[in-house]
Design a protein around this motif. Sequence first.
Motif, short mmCIF file in Angstrom:
data_model
loop_
_atom_site.label_atom_id
_atom_site.label_comp_id
_atom_site.label_asym_id
_atom_site.label_seq_id
_atom_site.Cartn_x
_atom_site.Cartn_y
_atom_site.Cartn_z
N GLN A 202 0.54 -1.21 -0.16
CA GLN A 202 -0.11 -0.20 0.02
C GLN A 202 0.80 1.36 -0.08
O GLN A 202 0.61 2.39 -0.78
CB GLN A 202 -0.97 -0.05 1.14
CG GLN A 202 -2.12 -1.24 1.29
CD GLN A 202 -2.90 -1.28 2.32
OE1 GLN A 202 -2.45 -0.96 3.64
NE2 GLN A 202 -4.06 -1.54 2.40
N GLU A 206 1.15 3.88 -3.15
CA GLU A 206 1.07 5.57 -2.69
C GLU A 206 1.86 6.40 -3.32
O GLU A 206 1.88 7.51 -3.56
CB GLU A 206 0.49 5.68 -1.47
CG GLU A 206 -0.80 5.02 -0.81
CD GLU A 206 -0.87 5.07 0.52
OE1 GLU A 206 -0.23 5.60 1.32
OE2 GLU A 206 -2.07 4.36 1.17
N SER A 235 -7.43 -5.41 1.57
CA SER A 235 -7.76 -4.07 1.64
C SER A 235 -9.31 -3.97 0.93
O SER A 235 -9.79 -2.74 0.83
CB SER A 235 -6.60 -3.47 0.47
OG SER A 235 -5.59 -3.71 0.90
N TYR A 242 -6.83 0.29 -5.53
CA TYR A 242 -6.39 1.14 -4.35
C TYR A 242 -5.31 2.30 -4.60
O TYR A 242 -5.63 3.62 -4.14
CB TYR A 242 -5.57 0.17 -3.50
CG TYR A 242 -4.93 0.61 -2.40
CD1 TYR A 242 -5.74 0.67 -1.03
CD2 TYR A 242 -3.66 1.52 -2.19
CE1 TYR A 242 -4.99 1.38 0.16
CE2 TYR A 242 -3.25 1.95 -1.08
CZ TYR A 242 -3.90 1.89 0.20
OH TYR A 242 -3.54 2.40 1.07
#
Length: 252
Positions: A202, A206, A235, A242
């Motif tokens: 994650q 990002e 998630s 995501y």
Amino acid sequence: MYTAVLVDDEYWALVALRRSLPWEAYGFHIIGEFMDPEEALEQICEQKPDVVFTDIRMPELSGIDLLRESRRRDIESAFIIISGYGEFIYAQEALQHGAFDYRLKPLQPEEGDEILSSLLKRFQKQKEYLRQMQAPSFPACGNENFQKLLEYVAKNFSDEIYLRDLADRFYLNETYCSVLFKKHTGKNFSDYINDLRIRKAQQLLETTAKSVEEIGKTTGFRDYYYFNKVFKKYSGLTPAQYRRQALGGGEA
């Protein structure tokens, strides 16, 4: 009842295996029969059977590949590898990868009794050990070693990492180590590792422009599709979804 999965790319071999062993007499229940080893792998990872009986020569994935990939995904099912006479040279490799047993086709009735009896004894010993471990308080030295183990995992979770190897490295019994994971983290080993990997994935989604496949490999997932599956489980979104959401692009 203990659960069993059978894998062979030949239909009649599956039928023969199902009929030749006294499953119920030893408390085993067959929960899946597969001719496609890749389908078998997904079901093994999902259902986590107590034992897998698999042919060694199959298209796409051999029995040893199936064993190796299951271990990579932290599946601790016992594996019985079955082969034709000319393939017995693979026995050593199978055992090196942690196979419980290696047998020639066709299995004889007395072999079926021998295999299932040995499996039953192993599972009963594991249950008894767990019961004993859960009853007394944990020794201080065991807790200290486990804390060192957690520190090691935090630094090396992206590598191929197995509970059995960790237990050996930090002088812990594998079953005891499994109990400690549940006690101290609230998760089993597989979930704990995947949680660390997904959190790192994650972060990379990002903050970097790396591809989803590259991020999967960086965080310990060698298989792109498995990475997507696990990421969505943890998630609620695929890695691509995501990233779009994290960057303000919505879920579409």
